[in-house]
Structure formats: structure tokens, C-alpha cells
Design an enzyme around this catalytic site. Structure first.
Site, PDB file in Angstrom:
ATOM      1  N   TYR A  18      -7.815  50.875   1.062  1.00  0.00           N
ATOM      2  CA  TYR A  18      -8.853  49.901   0.694  1.00  0.00           C
ATOM      3  C   TYR A  18      -9.906  50.569  -0.193  1.00  0.00           C
ATOM      4  O   TYR A  18     -10.294  50.025  -1.232  1.00  0.00           O
ATOM      5  CB  TYR A  18      -9.494  49.356   1.974  1.00  0.00           C
ATOM      6  CG  TYR A  18     -10.568  48.309   1.734  1.00  0.00           C
ATOM      7  CD1 TYR A  18     -10.233  46.993   1.438  1.00  0.00           C
ATOM      8  CD2 TYR A  18     -11.924  48.629   1.819  1.00  0.00           C
ATOM      9  CE1 TYR A  18     -11.214  46.026   1.228  1.00  0.00           C
ATOM     10  CE2 TYR A  18     -12.904  47.671   1.616  1.00  0.00           C
ATOM     11  CZ  TYR A  18     -12.550  46.368   1.321  1.00  0.00           C
ATOM     12  OH  TYR A  18     -13.523  45.419   1.122  1.00  0.00           O
ATOM     13  N   LYS A  56     -10.772  49.464  -4.108  1.00  0.00           N
ATOM     14  CA  LYS A  56     -12.061  48.928  -4.551  1.00  0.00           C
ATOM     15  C   LYS A  56     -12.678  49.798  -5.655  1.00  0.00           C
ATOM     16  O   LYS A  56     -13.374  49.285  -6.532  1.00  0.00           O
ATOM     17  CB  LYS A  56     -13.011  48.775  -3.357  1.00  0.00           C
ATOM     18  CG  LYS A  56     -12.559  47.682  -2.381  1.00  0.00           C
ATOM     19  CD  LYS A  56     -12.491  46.308  -3.056  1.00  0.00           C
ATOM     20  CE  LYS A  56     -12.233  45.176  -2.096  1.00  0.00           C
ATOM     21  NZ  LYS A  56     -12.253  43.848  -2.721  1.00  0.00           N
ATOM     22  N   ARG A 108     -13.012  30.707   2.749  1.00  0.00           N
ATOM     23  CA  ARG A 108     -13.894  31.104   3.858  1.00  0.00           C
ATOM     24  C   ARG A 108     -14.719  32.331   3.453  1.00  0.00           C
ATOM     25  O   ARG A 108     -14.533  32.889   2.364  1.00  0.00           O
ATOM     26  CB  ARG A 108     -13.074  31.396   5.110  1.00  0.00           C
ATOM     27  CG  ARG A 108     -12.248  32.659   4.979  1.00  0.00           C
ATOM     28  CD  ARG A 108     -11.469  32.986   6.236  1.00  0.00           C
ATOM     29  NE  ARG A 108     -10.937  34.336   6.132  1.00  0.00           N
ATOM     30  CZ  ARG A 108      -9.833  34.761   6.737  1.00  0.00           C
ATOM     31  NH1 ARG A 108      -9.146  33.924   7.489  1.00  0.00           N
ATOM     32  NH2 ARG A 108      -9.430  36.006   6.608  1.00  0.00           N
ATOM     33  N   ASP A 136      -1.630  32.325  -4.704  1.00  0.00           N
ATOM     34  CA  ASP A 136      -1.444  33.676  -4.182  1.00  0.00           C
ATOM     35  C   ASP A 136      -1.742  34.607  -5.351  1.00  0.00           C
ATOM     36  O   ASP A 136      -0.976  34.655  -6.321  1.00  0.00           O
ATOM     37  CB  ASP A 136       0.006  33.845  -3.681  1.00  0.00           C
ATOM     38  CG  ASP A 136       0.255  35.245  -3.131  1.00  0.00           C
ATOM     39  OD1 ASP A 136      -0.592  36.149  -3.352  1.00  0.00           O
ATOM     40  OD2 ASP A 136       1.303  35.440  -2.479  1.00  0.00           O
ATOM     41  N   VAL A 137      -2.858  35.346  -5.261  1.00  0.00           N
ATOM     42  CA  VAL A 137      -3.279  36.157  -6.408  1.00  0.00           C
ATOM     43  C   VAL A 137      -2.295  37.271  -6.753  1.00  0.00           C
ATOM     44  O   VAL A 137      -2.368  37.848  -7.836  1.00  0.00           O
ATOM     45  CB  VAL A 137      -4.697  36.756  -6.202  1.00  0.00           C
ATOM     46  CG1 VAL A 137      -5.750  35.674  -6.070  1.00  0.00           C
ATOM     47  CG2 VAL A 137      -4.730  37.721  -5.022  1.00  0.00           C
TER      48      VAL A 137
HETATM   49  P1  NAD Z   1     -12.156  37.100   4.540  1.00  0.00           P
HETATM   50  O1  NAD Z   1     -10.998  37.783   5.136  1.00  0.00           O
HETATM   51  O2  NAD Z   1     -13.101  36.351   5.423  1.00  0.00           O
HETATM   52  O3  NAD Z   1     -11.674  36.089   3.384  1.00  0.00           O
HETATM   53  C1  NAD Z   1     -10.747  36.482   2.410  1.00  0.00           C
HETATM   54  C2  NAD Z   1     -10.141  35.256   1.765  1.00  0.00           C
HETATM   55  O4  NAD Z   1      -9.187  35.715   0.786  1.00  0.00           O
HETATM   56  C3  NAD Z   1      -9.381  34.357   2.758  1.00  0.00           C
HETATM   57  O5  NAD Z   1      -9.722  32.998   2.537  1.00  0.00           O
HETATM   58  C4  NAD Z   1      -7.913  34.636   2.424  1.00  0.00           C
HETATM   59  O6  NAD Z   1      -7.042  33.533   2.667  1.00  0.00           O
HETATM   60  C5  NAD Z   1      -8.003  34.959   0.926  1.00  0.00           C
HETATM   61  N1  NAD Z   1      -6.831  35.719   0.456  1.00  0.00           N
HETATM   62  C6  NAD Z   1      -6.267  36.826   1.009  1.00  0.00           C
HETATM   63  N2  NAD Z   1      -5.170  37.186   0.331  1.00  0.00           N
HETATM   64  C7  NAD Z   1      -5.037  36.301  -0.697  1.00  0.00           C
HETATM   65  C8  NAD Z   1      -4.078  36.132  -1.733  1.00  0.00           C
HETATM   66  N3  NAD Z   1      -3.018  36.949  -1.854  1.00  0.00           N
HETATM   67  N4  NAD Z   1      -4.252  35.116  -2.618  1.00  0.00           N
HETATM   68  C9  NAD Z   1      -5.311  34.274  -2.485  1.00  0.00           C
HETATM   69  N5  NAD Z   1      -6.235  34.364  -1.512  1.00  0.00           N
HETATM   70  C10 NAD Z   1      -6.094  35.368  -0.623  1.00  0.00           C
HETATM   71  O7  NAD Z   1     -12.929  38.235   3.719  1.00  0.00           O
HETATM   72  P2  NAD Z   1     -14.447  38.372   3.196  1.00  0.00           P
HETATM   73  O8  NAD Z   1     -15.158  39.286   4.099  1.00  0.00           O
HETATM   74  O9  NAD Z   1     -15.024  37.051   2.865  1.00  0.00           O
HETATM   75  O10 NAD Z   1     -14.162  39.213   1.860  1.00  0.00           O
HETATM   76  C11 NAD Z   1     -14.174  38.659   0.560  1.00  0.00           C
HETATM   77  C12 NAD Z   1     -14.148  39.803  -0.446  1.00  0.00           C
HETATM   78  O11 NAD Z   1     -15.293  40.644  -0.237  1.00  0.00           O
HETATM   79  C13 NAD Z   1     -12.928  40.717  -0.325  1.00  0.00           C
HETATM   80  O12 NAD Z   1     -12.499  41.119  -1.614  1.00  0.00           O
HETATM   81  C14 NAD Z   1     -13.460  41.908   0.443  1.00  0.00           C
HETATM   82  O13 NAD Z   1     -12.717  43.075   0.207  1.00  0.00           O
HETATM   83  C15 NAD Z   1     -14.872  41.987  -0.110  1.00  0.00           C
HETATM   84  N6  NAD Z   1     -15.800  42.698   0.755  1.00  0.00           N
HETATM   85  C16 NAD Z   1     -16.087  42.244   2.005  1.00  0.00           C
HETATM   86  C17 NAD Z   1     -16.995  42.952   2.792  1.00  0.00           C
HETATM   87  C18 NAD Z   1     -17.367  42.500   4.175  1.00  0.00           C
HETATM   88  O14 NAD Z   1     -18.095  43.245   4.862  1.00  0.00           O
HETATM   89  N7  NAD Z   1     -16.958  41.328   4.640  1.00  0.00           N
HETATM   90  C19 NAD Z   1     -17.591  44.124   2.310  1.00  0.00           C
HETATM   91  C20 NAD Z   1     -17.267  44.557   1.034  1.00  0.00           C
HETATM   92  C21 NAD Z   1     -16.375  43.837   0.259  1.00  0.00           C
END
Ligand code: NAD
Length: 255
Positions: A160, A164, A20, A66-67
Site C-alpha cells: 500500500y 501511494k 462510500r 471496476d477501475v
Molecule cells: P473505503 O474502503 O471506505 O471505500 C473505498 C471505495 O472504493 C469503496 O466504495 C469500494 O467499493 C471502491 N473500490 C474498491 N475497489 C474498486 C475498484 N476496483 N473499482 C471501483 N471502485 C472500487 O475507503 P476510504 O477510506 O473511503 O478510502 C478512499 C481512498 O482514500 C482510497 O484510495 C484510500 O487508499 C485513501 N485513503 C484513505 C485513508 C483513510 O484513513 N481512510 C487514508 C489515506 C488514504
């Protein structure tokens, strides 16, 4: 032709957390560019996401991962090499965020965030970096965050932010080690992107106001706007980039 450099035909791409949000947008972009995409996620929903891409005639499959489990990352790399014979692209996108003040952050929460956001990136990079070094080619893209560069207002999230920042420096370290093996390693640092991760924050009127006011472009980013950058970094169009960090934040970090 310049656009041909963005094609990924006959390449295999793994996107962690690809079920997602930003990960699914990246999986979609890479598949549209011709790659066979492996959505590697905790969620059973990953099967539906892969199915959605296959329904459009794109190549995609779901593999549970699971990473935080290095053995699972190693096993996935082995299994994909046995099945496809090669893996060219890894996007370390899986990540979690908690908005907890530092003094209230438990040991468990700190460790959980580092387990997914930092250890997970390293376990997967090591598993697939080994494959890519043997092939003599590969591109790894780590999804870091603008929160690794600045301390964003107003939400507290020290664990967090620190995780990062670690991803960004791990990116540079691996880029330096693996360049001679033909493996490029780059990072993308998004600002506020509309996904499940930011949904709760957007429900807080003060946070929403601050986020939009502090972003020069005055809006949230779309997952596809991060995915476009991932496609660039995955493809030969970025062949002279390694160890770089593309900041995709609507200008948040310039102020
Ligand atoms: P999200 O929560 O919508 O999706 C995260 C996905 O990672 C999910 O499908 C979840 O099941 C999966 N996940 C979580 N733990 C896991 C594990 N242990 N093993 C495998 N999969 C796992 O988040 P997003 O907003 O799409 O974020 C994606 C990436 O972008 C993340 O690394 C997040 O930190 C980074 N990010 C997001 C934003 C933002 O504003 N949304 C901003 C900066 C960085």
C-alpha cells in the site's frame, strides 16, 4: 466574489469509489457546489448513494466501474461524453489497503493492490485526460495517502505504501504533461480518516492509541475534511495549482 470560485455549476464530475467513505463525501461536496456527479464504483450500493444525493435535490447518477479494467474506464468516458457532452472533473479515489508484513505478502496481493491503487488511477486518468485535453480544460484529483510519504506506525503495509508513493509521482508526471492542454492534476494525501478502511484498525486498541498519539491534532479526520480539499482542487479557486500534493493528516507527517 471569492466564494463564487468554489461553484461547479454545469460541470460533470466523476468520483471513482464514490459509493462510500471519502469518495461519497467528495461526491456530496462536489454535488453541493453544483456539479452533476457520477459515482463510479464496483458496489451496487453506489446506486443508493446517488439516490441519497438526488433526494436532496442534487444531481447524481451511479455508473458501475471496476477501475482495474482499462476498457471499462474508456467505455465510461465515451458514454459520459455522449450523454453530457463534457466532463470537467475526475477524482481517482477508489483504493484498497491490506496490512500484511512484506515477507507474507503474496504475488497476488501485491498485484491486486497495484491494480486498484496505481493501474486504476492511470487507466481512468488516461481515459478522462484524453477527453479533458480535447476540451482544453479539466481537473484531476488523485487520492494518495500520507503512507506514500512516511512509513506509518504500527501497521505493516509495504505494498500500500509503495502504491501511494507511485500515485503521488504519477500525479506530478501527468501534471507536467497535460498543463499545456489546460488539464490540472493534483493529489490529496490523507492521514487517518474514519471510514470502512480504518474501521478494523480502530478496533485494535494498540493501533488506535498509536494513531491518535502520533497525530498532532489528536483525532481522526472526517471524510468531509478531505472532501473540502477536493472541492478546492476541483474548482477555479485552485486555478494556479497543478502537480501539488495537499497533505490532510492532522499533522501526522510533521513529526
Ligand atoms: P473505503 O474502503 O471506505 O471505500 C473505498 C471505495 O472504493 C469503496 O466504495 C469500494 O467499493 C471502491 N473500490 C474498491 N475497489 C474498486 C475498484 N476496483 N473499482 C471501483 N471502485 C472500487 O475507503 P476510504 O477510506 O473511503 O478510502 C478512499 C481512498 O482514500 C482510497 O484510495 C484510500 O487508499 C485513501 N485513503 C484513505 C485513508 C483513510 O484513513 N481512510 C487514508 C489515506 C488514504
Amino acid at each position: 466574489m471569492v466564494l463564487d470560485q468554489f461553484r461547479l455549476d454545469d460541470q460533470v464530475a466523476v468520483v471513482t469509489g464514490g459509493a462510500r467513505g471519502i469518495g461519497f463525501a467528495i461526491a456530496t461536496a462536489l454535488a453541493e457546489a453544483g456539479a452533476c456527479v457520477v459515482i463510479a464504483d464496483l458496489e451496487v450500493a453506489g446506486e443508493q448513494s446517488a439516490h441519497q444525493l438526488r433526494e436532496r435535490g442534487l444531481q447524481a447518477e451511479f455508473r458501475p466501474l471496476d477501475v482495474t479494467r482499462s476498457a471499462q474506464a474508456d467505455a465510461l468516458a465515451k458514454s459520459l461524453v455522449e450523454h453530457y457532452g463534457h466532463v470537467e472533473i475526475l477524482v481517482n479515489n477508489a483504493g484498497i489497503c491490506r496490512n500484511t508484513p512484506a515477507l507474507e505478502t503474496s504475488d497476488e496481493e501485491w498485484l491486486q493492490i497495484f491494480d486498484v491503487n496505481v493501474h486504476g488511477v492511470f487507466w481512468c486518468s488516461r481515459a478522462f485526460g484524453r477527453v479533458m485535453a480535447q476540451q482544453g480544460r479539466g481537473s484531476i484529483i488523485n487520492i494518495a495517502s500520507m503512507s506514500g510519504i512516511i512509513v506509518n506506525k504500527p501497521q505493516p503495509q509495504a505494498a500500500y505504501n509503495a502504491s501511494k508513493a507511485a500515485v503521488a509521482h504519477l500525479t506530478r508526471s501527468l501534471a507536467a504533461e497535460w498543463a499545456s492542454a489546460g488539464v490540472r492534476v493534483n493529489a490529496i494525501s490523507p492521514g487517518y480518516i474514519g471510514t470502512e478502511m480504518t474501521k478494523r484498525g480502530l478496533e485494535n486498541p494498540q493501533w488506535r492509541k498509536d494513531w491518535l498519539e502520533l497525530t498532532p491534532l489528536g483525532r481522526l479526520g472526517e471524510p468531509s475534511e478531505v472532501a473540502n480539499c477536493a472541492l478546492f482542487l476541483a474548482s477555479p479557486a485552485s486555478s494556479y495549482l497543478t502537480g501539488s500534493e495537499l497533505v490532510v493528516d492532522g499533522g501526522y507527517t510533521v513529526w
